[in-house]
Design a protein around this motif. Structure first.
Motif, PDB file in Angstrom:
ATOM      1  N   UNK A 255      16.604  63.730  -5.397  1.00 44.77           N
ATOM      2  CA  UNK A 255      16.010  62.374  -4.811  1.00 44.77           C
ATOM      3  C   UNK A 255      14.409  62.424  -5.264  1.00 44.77           C
ATOM      4  N   UNK A 256      14.316  62.492  -6.445  1.00 48.80           N
ATOM      5  CA  UNK A 256      12.871  62.267  -7.214  1.00 48.80           C
ATOM      6  C   UNK A 256      12.401  60.970  -6.855  1.00 48.80           C
ATOM      7  N   UNK A 257      11.130  60.775  -6.887  1.00 46.34           N
ATOM      8  CA  UNK A 257      10.586  59.469  -7.248  1.00 46.34           C
ATOM      9  C   UNK A 257      11.419  58.670  -8.188  1.00 46.34           C
ATOM     10  N   UNK A 258      11.336  59.486  -9.492  1.00 47.90           N
ATOM     11  CA  UNK A 258      11.782  58.611 -10.492  1.00 47.90           C
ATOM     12  C   UNK A 258      13.295  58.105 -10.321  1.00 47.90           C
ATOM     13  N   UNK A 259      14.101  59.172  -9.709  1.00 42.83           N
ATOM     14  CA  UNK A 259      15.597  58.868  -9.663  1.00 42.83           C
ATOM     15  C   UNK A 259      15.812  57.677  -8.550  1.00 42.83           C
ATOM     16  N   UNK A 260      14.990  57.626  -7.565  1.00 45.68           N
ATOM     17  CA  UNK A 260      15.001  56.777  -6.678  1.00 45.68           C
ATOM     18  C   UNK A 260      14.530  55.380  -7.282  1.00 45.68           C
ATOM     19  N   UNK A 261      13.738  55.361  -7.970  1.00 42.72           N
ATOM     20  CA  UNK A 261      13.293  53.977  -8.513  1.00 42.72           C
ATOM     21  C   UNK A 261      14.163  53.632  -9.493  1.00 42.72           C
ATOM     22  N   UNK A 262      14.924  54.321 -10.085  1.00 44.44           N
ATOM     23  CA  UNK A 262      15.876  53.996 -10.915  1.00 44.44           C
ATOM     24  C   UNK A 262      16.848  53.312 -10.256  1.00 44.44           C
ATOM     25  N   UNK A 263      17.252  53.741  -9.137  1.00 37.83           N
ATOM     26  CA  UNK A 263      18.479  53.364  -8.206  1.00 37.83           C
ATOM     27  C   UNK A 263      17.977  52.063  -7.822  1.00 37.83           C
ATOM     28  N   UNK A 264      16.850  51.616  -7.717  1.00 37.89           N
ATOM     29  CA  UNK A 264      16.205  50.495  -7.064  1.00 37.89           C
ATOM     30  C   UNK A 264      16.018  49.448  -8.221  1.00 37.89           C
ATOM     31  N   UNK A 265      15.797  49.899  -9.482  1.00 38.29           N
ATOM     32  CA  UNK A 265      16.002  49.095 -10.650  1.00 38.29           C
ATOM     33  C   UNK A 265      14.374  48.683 -10.652  1.00 38.29           C
ATOM     34  N   UNK A 266      13.345  49.636 -10.442  1.00 38.96           N
ATOM     35  CA  UNK A 266      11.871  49.417 -10.584  1.00 38.96           C
ATOM     36  C   UNK A 266      11.230  50.631 -11.100  1.00 38.96           C
ATOM     37  N   UNK A 267      10.093  50.268 -11.518  1.00 40.29           N
ATOM     38  CA  UNK A 267       9.185  51.483 -12.321  1.00 40.29           C
ATOM     39  C   UNK A 267       8.955  52.267 -11.148  1.00 40.29           C
ATOM     40  N   UNK A 268       8.817  53.313 -11.414  1.00 37.76           N
ATOM     41  CA  UNK A 268       8.581  54.772 -10.567  1.00 37.76           C
ATOM     42  C   UNK A 268       7.133  54.560  -9.777  1.00 37.76           C
ATOM     43  N   UNK A 269       6.135  53.917 -10.581  1.00 38.09           N
ATOM     44  CA  UNK A 269       4.854  53.581  -9.890  1.00 38.09           C
ATOM     45  C   UNK A 269       4.980  52.527  -8.784  1.00 38.09           C
ATOM     46  N   UNK A 270       5.989  51.685  -9.035  1.00 33.83           N
ATOM     47  CA  UNK A 270       6.248  51.073  -7.699  1.00 33.83           C
ATOM     48  C   UNK A 270       6.432  51.407  -6.369  1.00 33.83           C
ATOM     49  N   UNK A 271       7.225  52.563  -6.513  1.00 30.43           N
ATOM     50  CA  UNK A 271       7.598  53.278  -5.109  1.00 30.43           C
ATOM     51  C   UNK A 271       6.240  53.746  -4.461  1.00 30.43           C
ATOM     52  N   UNK A 272       4.990  54.029  -5.169  1.00 29.74           N
ATOM     53  CA  UNK A 272       4.181  54.447  -4.413  1.00 29.74           C
ATOM     54  C   UNK A 272       3.241  53.416  -3.786  1.00 29.74           C
ATOM     55  N   UNK A 273       3.689  52.013  -4.038  1.00 32.38           N
ATOM     56  CA  UNK A 273       3.209  51.073  -3.165  1.00 32.38           C
ATOM     57  C   UNK A 273       3.810  51.174  -1.773  1.00 32.38           C
ATOM     58  N   UNK A 274       5.129  51.656  -1.663  1.00 30.52           N
ATOM     59  CA  UNK A 274       5.591  51.693  -0.445  1.00 30.52           C
ATOM     60  C   UNK A 274       5.499  53.280   0.273  1.00 30.52           C
ATOM     61  N   UNK A 275       5.828  54.396  -0.384  1.00 34.31           N
ATOM     62  CA  UNK A 275       5.847  55.482   0.261  1.00 34.31           C
ATOM     63  C   UNK A 275       4.918  56.448  -0.838  1.00 34.31           C
ATOM     64  N   UNK A 276       3.798  57.160  -0.255  1.00 33.84           N
ATOM     65  CA  UNK A 276       2.706  57.729  -0.904  1.00 33.84           C
ATOM     66  C   UNK A 276       3.234  58.831  -1.918  1.00 33.84           C
ATOM     67  N   UNK A 277       4.300  59.655  -1.557  1.00 36.08           N
ATOM     68  CA  UNK A 277       4.731  60.827  -2.425  1.00 36.08           C
ATOM     69  C   UNK A 277       6.072  61.029  -1.885  1.00 36.08           C
ATOM     70  N   UNK A 278       6.674  61.972  -2.661  1.00 36.14           N
ATOM     71  CA  UNK A 278       8.079  62.308  -2.412  1.00 36.14           C
ATOM     72  C   UNK A 278       8.167  63.130  -0.937  1.00 36.14           C
ATOM     73  N   UNK A 279       7.114  63.873  -0.737  1.00 40.29           N
ATOM     74  CA  UNK A 279       7.047  64.539   0.786  1.00 40.29           C
ATOM     75  C   UNK A 279       7.229  63.777   1.557  1.00 40.29           C
ATOM     76  N   UNK A 280       6.435  62.310   1.672  1.00 35.94           N
ATOM     77  CA  UNK A 280       6.566  61.388   2.733  1.00 35.94           C
ATOM     78  C   UNK A 280       8.169  61.098   2.745  1.00 35.94           C
ATOM     79  N   UNK A 281       8.491  60.541   1.558  1.00 34.59           N
ATOM     80  CA  UNK A 281       9.955  60.159   1.334  1.00 34.59           C
ATOM     81  C   UNK A 281      10.943  61.093   2.177  1.00 34.59           C
ATOM     82  N   UNK A 282      10.846  62.313   1.804  1.00 27.36           N
ATOM     83  CA  UNK A 282      11.906  63.160   2.380  1.00 27.36           C
ATOM     84  C   UNK A 282      11.759  63.256   3.928  1.00 27.36           C
TER      85      UNK A 282
END
Length: 265
Positions: free
Chosen positions: A55-82
């Protein structure tokens, strides 16, 4: 490898954990492509399918069909995501809140908590890899504490939280073990009963009855007839029963001595 919750910046994680409280809707600007809820749900799905490490930021981004950097708009880092993932799963148990229907007897209420917690770890075995010594202080975490405390109103205030923590520790330890079993069965493709069966030669070739008289007596009496999974179920029921018996006796004693006027519900 164990990961630890609670290492994030509270100024960043608390607004995310409590994002559904006092939500303010934007009146102008382009609507966001995703929501934090969607990011968290995708992280949980990836972890359920492939483990927490996946469950890395890259894998989650792939699951959502967006670029990895897009996720950081919503969650600052993987630590917060977990942390968000953990709190979301804790809340998925749907433990009854104030005014919501629940079993009538306090022991049944504790059994509901135990059953749903064990089921949660079976469904999300990656939880075993996250230490909650410093828990994510979100609604899922607090709902658990509120629910267990609410079952113990017949105890004096001085021991109510101690009893709640004891119950939570016991149930969570058993649930984590069940989660580890589920994860091991997934990764190895083998049940515990099969694993022990394939090591049956131990008892014939290397087991010394003189060095293990207690085990030998129990074996001859049929005490080891049940498989390890069934033994674990029995041990949990036995331990939880003794724990609740002790709490009930304390509540009755408190009532008798005037420490508490009302009995356990």
């Amino acid at each position: 490898m164990t990961e630890y919750s609670g290492a994030t910046d509270p100024d960043r994680i608390l607004p995310l954990l409590w994002r559904h409280k006092n939500v303010r809707k934007a009146t102008t600007g382009r609507p966001p492509r995703l929501t934090v809820d969607q990011v968290v749900a995708a992280g949980i799905t990836v972890a359920d399918e492939d483990g927490l490490a996946a469950a890395s930021m890259a894998q989650v981004a792939t699951r959502l069909g967006v670029a990895t950097m897009t996720l950081y708009t919503y969650v600052p880092s993987r630590a917060e995501l977990v942390e968000l993932m953990v709190d979301e799963v804790l809340g998925s148990r749907r433990l009854p809140g104030p005014g919501e229907e629940r079993p009538a007897h306090w022991r049944e209420q504790i059994h509901l908590y135990a059953d749903r917690t064990i089921a949660m770890y079976r469904e999300h075995p990656w939880l075993c890899q996250v230490s909650r010594i410093r828990p994510p202080l979100g609604p899922g975490t607090l709902r658990e504490s509120e629910y267990v405390l609410s079952t113990l109103g017949g105890l004096p205030v001085s021991s109510r939280n101690t009893a709640a923590v004891t119950i939570t520790m016991f149930v969570t330890a058993a649930a984590r073990q069940e989660g580890e079993n589920a994860q091991l069965r997934r990764t190895s493709g083998e049940s515990n009963d099969s694993w022990w069966s394939r090591r049956g030669r131990l008892w014939e070739d290397w087991f010394d009855v003189e060095q293990h008289p207690a085990m030998t007596d129990l074996w001859n009496a049929g005490g080891f007839d049940k498989g390890p999974d069934e033994q674990a179920v029995d041990a949990f029921a036995y331990g939880l029963g003794l724990l609740l018996d002790g709490i009930e006796r304390q509540a009755q004693s408190s009532e008798t001595t005037g420490l508490r006027s009302s009995p356990m519900p």
